[in-house]
Enzyme design. Structure first.
Site, short mmCIF file in Angstrom:
data_model
loop_
_atom_site.label_atom_id
_atom_site.label_comp_id
_atom_site.label_asym_id
_atom_site.label_seq_id
_atom_site.Cartn_x
_atom_site.Cartn_y
_atom_site.Cartn_z
N HIS A 116 26.17 -6.14 5.67
CA HIS A 116 25.46 -7.38 5.97
C HIS A 116 26.36 -8.56 5.65
CE1 HIS A 116 21.48 -5.37 6.45
NE2 HIS A 116 22.04 -4.49 5.63
N HIS A 172 22.92 -11.62 10.50
CA HIS A 172 22.40 -10.92 9.31
C HIS A 172 23.17 -9.64 9.02
CE1 HIS A 172 19.59 -8.50 6.88
NE2 HIS A 172 19.15 -9.66 6.43
N GLU A 221 0.52 -5.73 -11.24
CA GLU A 221 1.23 -4.48 -11.51
C GLU A 221 2.61 -4.44 -10.86
OE1 GLU A 221 -3.08 -3.07 -12.07
OE2 GLU A 221 -2.04 -4.41 -10.68
N HIS A 224 -11.26 4.73 -7.99
CA HIS A 224 -10.62 4.64 -9.30
C HIS A 224 -10.31 6.02 -9.89
CE1 HIS A 224 -11.49 0.44 -9.05
NE2 HIS A 224 -11.18 0.20 -10.31
#
Length: 661
Positions: free
Chosen positions: A28, A263, A409, A471
Site C-alpha cells: 500500500h 491506496h 467491549e 445471554h
C-alpha cells in the site's frame, strides 16, 4: 528544525516506499507517500527515542494504526537507525523478513503494536497512554521523574470509521489521557471510493465533543506539522489531542495521487517517473549521505538524553528500592514462583459460583502481583473482578487499578492489548462470556502478538437461566478454543479457579481466557487440593481414578465436572473421572502424560459440556459419546434449562449404560 534536510528525507522516504512496493508488486503506497512530511517531522525532530534502545522506558511511543501503510514505519525506522537494514527494506513482504505486510510486534525493532485490522491501533494507543499515565502516577516522585513520555498514533479514515476507534476515542477523552496524540491522515479517500461516499463527519467538531483538543493543518507543511505535534506533546489540559492533517494520498505519483487508485500498489508501475519527479537519481532504494548523517547525529543526541534519564533512574531506584523492584518485575513479566501456594485453600463446604471464587482469588493475587490491573465493561458487579483496595483509574486518579471501560467491549480488548504491549503492567478485563465476540478481533491479535492479557468471562453457559438464549453462550467457549495460542480455562471448582489465575499470570507468551459460572457449583473437596491445583495447571487430569478394571472414562469442564463425579458414583468401580479445564494446556503436556490421563486402550469415553459438542470428539473418538448443546438456549431458571437440555448426572448415566450395553 532543519527543513531542507527533512524535505530531502521525505522525498527519499517516498522513493524507498515506491521501490519496495514495486519490487514485490504488493503493498500500500498511499499513506507512506501521503504522510512523508509527517514522518520526517516525527522521526527527524519531534519524537524522543533512541534507535539503539528501542524499549527505553521513557521513549515516545509511535503506533501506526493504519498498518496497511507499513512501508511508512519501515522506511522511517530504517532512516532513523533502528536495526532495520536497507536489505530488510528491500525484502518487504518476503519470507522470514522483518518487514512483513503489516507491522508485527516483536518482529521489527521499533514496531510498538501489531496493526492492520483498522481501528485497533487507536485503541492500542489509548492503552499505551493509560499505561503511561499510571506509570507516572505510580513511579514518579517529587525528586525523580521517570515517565513523562507521549504516545503518538497515525491513523486514516478507515481507522476512524471503525467502531473500536470511536469507543476508544470516547474513553480517552473521558479519562483525561492528555499524553495521547492522534494524527489523523485525512486524505478524503478510502479503498473503494472517495471518502464522502461513506462518511460526512465534521472531524474537529466530533473530537471536540469527545473532550479532545483538535486542530486541522496542511499535512505537507513541515512547519505546520512540527508546530501542531510539539503543541500537542506539551499539552497538559487533561484532553488528548488530534491533529487532522489534510494530505494528498499517493503524493509523488501524479498518475494516481489524490484518488483511490493510490491506496494500493497501482502507483508503483510509475516508479521510474515518480523517482525522477521527486528529484531522486535512477538508483533504486537511494538514501543520500546527507540524510544518513542527519539521522546519525540525531541518534547521538538521543543517546545523551537516554544517558541522562538512566542517571535519573539509577538515583530513583536507589532511593525507592521497593518501587524499583516492582517496576523491574513488571517489565520482566515476573510473578512470584509460588503464587499458587500463596492462595489459601478453600473450605471443604465451599460451593460458590466460580465468578465469586474468582473475586476472592483476584484480590489475593492483586496483593502478590502489584502490577496487575483489571477492568470491566460496566459489569464489575456481575463479573466480580474488582480489586477492593485498588482504587479506580480516572482523570483524577491515574494510579487506580480498576478500569471502568463502560459498555465498550471492543475498545476494552484493544486497550488491554495496548497496556500489554507497553509491558509495564499486567492487563485483565471482564464481561459476560456471550459478549466475548465483541472483543474477539483484539483477542485474536493478543494471541498472534503473544500478549499476556487475561480475559474474565462470566455467565458461561445456559446456566445463566432467565435472561434466555441471547445471554446464554453455547458456541462461545468452543469458538474461543479455536484461536491459536489462546488458553481457554473453564475451571470446575474453587481450587481449579486458583490454578487458573496462577497459570494465567505465569504465562508470558500469550493470553488466557478464564470462563466462570454464574451459578454455584460443588467443591470436589474429597480430592486433595494439590491434585486439583496441579492437575488444572496441566489442563486435564484424573480427578478420580477407577478402583477396578478401567471400563469407562468420563470427562468434563466447568460446572459439568460435578455431574460426572455424581455419575461415576452410580456407575461403579470401573469408571475414571477426568476434569479438563483447559484443553490447550493439556495439549502442551507430554504424550506420556496425556496417555496416562486418557489411556488409548479405553475407547469407551463420554464428554459432557454445556455448549456445542464438536471439539470434544477429539477426545471421545468414534466409539465415544459427547453430551453437548448443539442449539440455542431457553429462557427459564438455570437449573431447569440445564435439565431440559441434558446437562445432568442422570443423562451421563443413561449415556454410559447405552455405550457399555
Amino acid at each position: 528544525m532543519n527543513e531542507q534536510i527533512l524535505q530531502s528525507a521525505a522525498a527519499q522516504a517516498r522513493g524507498l516506499a515506491i521501490d519496495a512496493v514495486h519490487a514485490c508488486s504488493s503493498g500500500h503506497l498511499g499513506l507512506p507517500l501521503g504522510c512523508a512530511e509527517i514522518g520526517a517531522v516525527l522521526f527527524g525532530d519531534s519524537l524522543n527515542f533512541n534507535p539503539a534502545a528501542p524499549k527505553w522506558l521513557n521513549r515516545d511511543r509511535f503506533i501506526l494504526s493504519a498498518g496497511h501503510g507499513s512501508m511508512f514505519i519501515y522506511t522511517w525506522l530504517h532512516l532513523s537507525g533502528y536495526a532495520v537494514s536497507l536489505e530488510e527494506v528491500k525484502n518487504f513482504r518476503q519470507l522470514h523478513s522483518i518487514t512483513p505486510g503489516h507491522p508485527e510486534f516483536d518482529e521489527t525493532p521499533g514496531v510498538e503494536a501489531t496493526t492492520g485490522p483498522l481501528g485497533q491501533g487507536i485503541a492500542n494507543a489509548v492503552g499505551y497512554a493509560l499505561s503511561g499515565k499510571r506509570a507516572a502516577a505510580r513511579y514518579n516522585t517529587a525528586e525523580h521523574t521517570l515517565f513523562d513520555h507521549n504516545v503518538v498514533a497515525l491513523a486514516g479514515d478507515g481507522c476512524i470509521q471503525e467502531g473500536i476507534a470511536r469507543e476508544a476515542i470516547e474513553f480517552a477523552g473521558h479519562n483525561g489521557l492528555d499524553n495521547l496524540v492522534l494524527i489523523y491522515d485525512s486524505n478524503d479517500v478510502t479503498l473503494d471510493a472517495m471518502a464522502d461516499v461513506s462518511q460526512g463527519t465534521q472531524a474537529e467538531a466530533y473530537f471536540k465533543s469527545q473532550n479532545w483538543n483538535a486542530i486541522t493543518i496542511d499535512g505537507h507543511d513541515l512547519t505546520a506539522v512540527k508546530s501542531a505535534v510539539d503543541a500537542a506533546k506539551a499539552n497538559s489540559n487533561g484532553n488528548p489531542s488530534v491533529i487532522i492533517a489534510k494530505t494528498e494520498i499517493g503524493r509523488g505519483i501524479p498518475q494516481v495521487a489524490g484518488t483511490q487508485k493510490a491506496h494500493g500498489e497501482g502507483g508503483a508501475g510509475f516508479a521510474a517517473e515518480a523517482r525522477a519527479g521527486l528529484g531522486l537519481p535512477e538508483e533504486t532504494f537511494f538514501v543520500s549521505d546527507e540524510v544518513r548523517a542527519f539521522f546519525a547525529a540525531k541518534a547521538e543526541e538521543s543517546a545523551v538524553a537516554l544517558s541522562e534519564w538512566q542517571a535519573t533512574y539509577d538515583a530513583w531506584a536507589s532511593a525507592n528500592p521497593e518501587l524499583a523492584e516492582e517496576l523491574s518485575n513488571g517489565v520482566a513479566k515476573a510473578v512470584p514462583s509460588d503464587l499458587l501456594e500463596r492462595i489459601p485453600a478453600f473450605g471443604a463446604d465451599y460451593k460458590g459460583a466460580t465468578r465469586a471464587t474468582g473475586s476472592d482469588v483476584i484480590n489475593i493475587v492483586a496483593k502478590e502481583v502489584p502490577q496487575l490491573l483489571t477492568g470491566s465493561a460496566d459489569l464489575f458487579g456481575s463479573t466480580k473482578n474488582y480489586i477492593n483496595d485498588g482504587g479506580d483509574f480516572s482523570a483524577k486518579n491515574a494510579a487506580g487499578r480498576n478500569i471502568w471501560f463502560g459498555i465498550r467491549e471492543h475498545a476494552m480488548g484493544g486497550i488491554l492489548n495496548g497496556i500489554a504491549y507497553d509491558g509495564l503492567f499486567r492487563a485483565s478485563g471482564a464481561t459476560f462470556c456471550v459478549f466475548a465476540d465483541y472483543l474477539r478481533p483484539s483477542i485474536r491479535i493478543a494471541a498472534l502478538a503473544k500478549l499476556p492479557v487475561t480475559y474474565i468471562f462470566t455467565h458461561d453457559s445456559v446456566g445463566v437461566g432467565e435472561d434466555g438464549p441471547t445471554h446464554q453462550p453455547v458456541e462461545t467457549v468452543s469458538g474461543l478454543r479455536v484461536i491459536p495460542n489462546l488458553d481457554v480455562v473453564r475451571p470446575g471448582d474453587p481450587e481449579e479457579v486458583a490454578a487458573a489465575y496462577a497459570g494465567a499470570l505465569a504465562r508470558v507468551d500469550g493470553p488466557t481466557a478464564l470462563i466462570f459460572t454464574r451459578q454455584g457449583i460443588p467443591n470436589n473437596s474429597d480430592v486433595p487440593v494439590e491434585i486439583r491445583r496441579e492437575g488444572a495447571l496441566k489442563g486435564g487430569y484424573v480427578l478420580k481414578k477407577e478402583t477396578g478394571d478401567l471400563k469407562l472414562i468420563l470427562m468434563a469442564s466447568g460446572s459439568e465436572v460435578g455431574h460426572i463425579v455424581e455419575a461415576a458414583k452410580e456407575l461403579g468401580e470401573g469408571v475414571r473421572v477426568v476434569s479438563m479445564p483447559c484443553v490447550e494446556r493439556f495439549e502442551r503436556q507430554s504424550c506420556e502424560y496425556k496417555k496416562s490421563v486418557l489411556p488409548c486402550e479405553c475407547v469407551s469415553r463420554i464428554a459432557i459440556e454445556a455448549g456445542v459438542s464438536g471439539l470434544w470428539h477429539k477426545y471421545t473418538g468414534f466409539e465415544g459419546k459427547v453430551l453437548g448443546i448443539d442449539r440455542f438456549g431457553i429462557s427459564a431458571p438455570g437449573d431447569v434449562v440445564m435439565k431440559e437440555l441434558g446437562m445432568t448426572a442422570g443423562h451421563v448415566v443413561a449415556a454410559a449404560k447405552e455405550l457399555l450395553g
